[in-house]
Design a protein around this motif. Sequence first.
Motif, PDB file in Angstrom:
ATOM      1  N   GLN A  70       0.833  -1.206   0.000  1.00 41.26           N
ATOM      2  CA  GLN A  70       0.000   0.000   0.000  1.00 41.26           C
ATOM      3  C   GLN A  70       0.869   1.257   0.000  1.00 41.26           C
ATOM      4  O   GLN A  70       0.560   2.228  -0.685  1.00 41.26           O
ATOM      5  N   SER A  71       1.975   1.212   0.755  1.00 45.32           N
ATOM      6  CA  SER A  71       2.865   2.378   0.837  1.00 45.32           C
ATOM      7  C   SER A  71       3.425   2.755  -0.534  1.00 45.32           C
ATOM      8  O   SER A  71       3.658   3.923  -0.829  1.00 45.32           O
ATOM      9  N   PHE A  72       3.667   1.741  -1.363  1.00 44.84           N
ATOM     10  CA  PHE A  72       4.211   2.003  -2.706  1.00 44.84           C
ATOM     11  C   PHE A  72       3.113   2.005  -3.767  1.00 44.84           C
ATOM     12  O   PHE A  72       3.400   1.861  -4.967  1.00 44.84           O
ATOM     13  N   ASP A  73       1.855   2.135  -3.318  1.00 44.66           N
ATOM     14  CA  ASP A  73       0.690   2.249  -4.220  1.00 44.66           C
ATOM     15  C   ASP A  73       0.566   1.092  -5.206  1.00 44.66           C
ATOM     16  O   ASP A  73       0.127   1.275  -6.345  1.00 44.66           O
ATOM     17  N   LEU A  74       0.998  -0.099  -4.792  1.00 47.48           N
ATOM     18  CA  LEU A  74       0.865  -1.266  -5.672  1.00 47.48           C
ATOM     19  C   LEU A  74      -0.476  -1.976  -5.461  1.00 47.48           C
ATOM     20  O   LEU A  74      -0.908  -2.750  -6.313  1.00 47.48           O
ATOM     21  N   VAL A  75      -1.088  -1.729  -4.325  1.00 49.61           N
ATOM     22  CA  VAL A  75      -2.433  -2.270  -4.077  1.00 49.61           C
ATOM     23  C   VAL A  75      -3.302  -1.111  -3.585  1.00 49.61           C
ATOM     24  O   VAL A  75      -2.771  -0.130  -3.037  1.00 49.61           O
ATOM     25  N   PRO A  76      -4.611  -1.193  -3.804  1.00 47.00           N
ATOM     26  CA  PRO A  76      -5.481  -0.076  -3.391  1.00 47.00           C
ATOM     27  C   PRO A  76      -5.547   0.045  -1.871  1.00 47.00           C
ATOM     28  O   PRO A  76      -5.301  -0.930  -1.158  1.00 47.00           O
ATOM     29  N   PRO A  77      -5.858   1.266  -1.369  1.00 47.00           N
ATOM     30  CA  PRO A  77      -5.997   1.427   0.085  1.00 47.00           C
ATOM     31  C   PRO A  77      -7.187   0.628   0.606  1.00 47.00           C
ATOM     32  O   PRO A  77      -8.059   0.237  -0.155  1.00 47.00           O
ATOM     33  N   GLY A  78      -7.202   0.427   1.910  1.00 44.49           N
ATOM     34  CA  GLY A  78      -8.280  -0.373   2.513  1.00 44.49           C
ATOM     35  C   GLY A  78      -7.892  -1.838   2.502  1.00 44.49           C
ATOM     36  O   GLY A  78      -6.857  -2.227   1.949  1.00 44.49           O
ATOM     37  N   ASN A  79      -8.725  -2.645   3.140  1.00 40.57           N
ATOM     38  CA  ASN A  79      -8.390  -4.078   3.210  1.00 40.57           C
ATOM     39  C   ASN A  79      -9.505  -4.972   2.680  1.00 40.57           C
ATOM     40  O   ASN A  79      -9.459  -6.183   2.860  1.00 40.57           O
ATOM     41  N   GLY A  80     -10.492  -4.343   2.032  1.00 47.90           N
ATOM     42  CA  GLY A  80     -11.580  -5.124   1.437  1.00 47.90           C
ATOM     43  C   GLY A  80     -12.346  -5.944   2.451  1.00 47.90           C
ATOM     44  O   GLY A  80     -12.924  -6.978   2.112  1.00 47.90           O
ATOM     45  N   GLY A  81     -12.339  -5.497   3.694  1.00 44.11           N
ATOM     46  CA  GLY A  81     -13.089  -6.220   4.727  1.00 44.11           C
ATOM     47  C   GLY A  81     -12.286  -7.309   5.407  1.00 44.11           C
ATOM     48  O   GLY A  81     -12.769  -7.949   6.333  1.00 44.11           O
ATOM     49  N   PHE A  82     -11.043  -7.516   4.943  1.00 45.79           N
ATOM     50  CA  PHE A  82     -10.215  -8.553   5.571  1.00 45.79           C
ATOM     51  C   PHE A  82      -9.273  -7.905   6.584  1.00 45.79           C
ATOM     52  O   PHE A  82      -8.188  -7.464   6.245  1.00 45.79           O
ATOM     53  N   GLY A  83      -9.702  -7.843   7.828  1.00 41.56           N
ATOM     54  CA  GLY A  83      -8.874  -7.274   8.884  1.00 41.56           C
ATOM     55  C   GLY A  83      -7.834  -8.262   9.360  1.00 41.56           C
ATOM     56  O   GLY A  83      -7.786  -9.415   8.900  1.00 41.56           O
ATOM     57  N   ALA A  84      -7.009  -7.824  10.291  1.00 38.68           N
ATOM     58  CA  ALA A  84      -5.942  -8.682  10.818  1.00 38.68           C
ATOM     59  C   ALA A  84      -6.507  -9.963  11.429  1.00 38.68           C
ATOM     60  O   ALA A  84      -5.906 -11.037  11.328  1.00 38.68           O
ATOM     61  N   ALA A  85      -7.709  -9.852  12.056  1.00 38.67           N
ATOM     62  CA  ALA A  85      -8.298 -11.026  12.728  1.00 38.67           C
ATOM     63  C   ALA A  85      -8.531 -12.163  11.732  1.00 38.67           C
ATOM     64  O   ALA A  85      -8.321 -13.330  12.063  1.00 38.67           O
ATOM     65  N   VAL A  86      -8.948 -11.804  10.518  1.00 40.33           N
ATOM     66  CA  VAL A  86      -9.219 -12.841   9.507  1.00 40.33           C
ATOM     67  C   VAL A  86      -7.943 -13.641   9.232  1.00 40.33           C
ATOM     68  O   VAL A  86      -7.965 -14.875   9.186  1.00 40.33           O
TER      69      VAL A  86
END
Lengths: 137, 71
Positions: free
Chosen positions: A99-115
């Motif tokens: 995300q920092s290098f803008d290779l994937v979109p921001p946000g997590n698509g509903g998949f948080g760390a718990a998942v």
Amino acid sequence: MSQTSPAVRRYLKRLMILMSCYLFLLFAAVWLFRHGPALGVLAWPLAVAPALPIIGVFWAVMRWLIEERDEYQRMLFVRQALIATGFCLTVTTIWEFLQSFDLVPPGNGGFGAAVFWFIGLGIGGIVNKFTLGDAGC
Amino acid sequence: MENRLRVLRAERNWSQQDLGERLEVSRQSVNAIETGKYDPSLPLAFRIAELFDRPIEEIFVSPSRRSSKAI
């Protein structure tokens, strides 16, 4: 001793209750945000509400570790939890850099760390099965 | 850790499940100890020794003693 220890039975009961709460709170929060009236400051606790049963699952897992009297089963689960933690931290760390290098979109698509932690528990069970011959609970 | 648990259990015609129930652990735990995949804690090792009425060192082979013999 039966195959399922009392500690495991308590854990499964807690898990079912917490997951039922999670589903109810998640659907309630989504419905209210989409169709309900303007929530104002109540939007904050409502948004946090579905996270509470998930946090409860972490508590249930730790209670299981404390209450399990069979030391071998406890050791299996500690291994599982360590693998889950390592897997979760690895995935979220890589994802943050992407995300920092803008290779994937921001946000997590509903998949948080718990998942990822729960997926890691499954991987930990598989690792236990291959290395020790027992997956644990 | 190498041990004589399987032999002692067989002498009494106990299954792993039987032994597990006597020790209040799972059958998987008994199997893991017998096969040397898991070393029991000291309290569990004492429970095993008391159940078979033997000293611990007659049931479990000391790893250091075993390696010194190998040398």
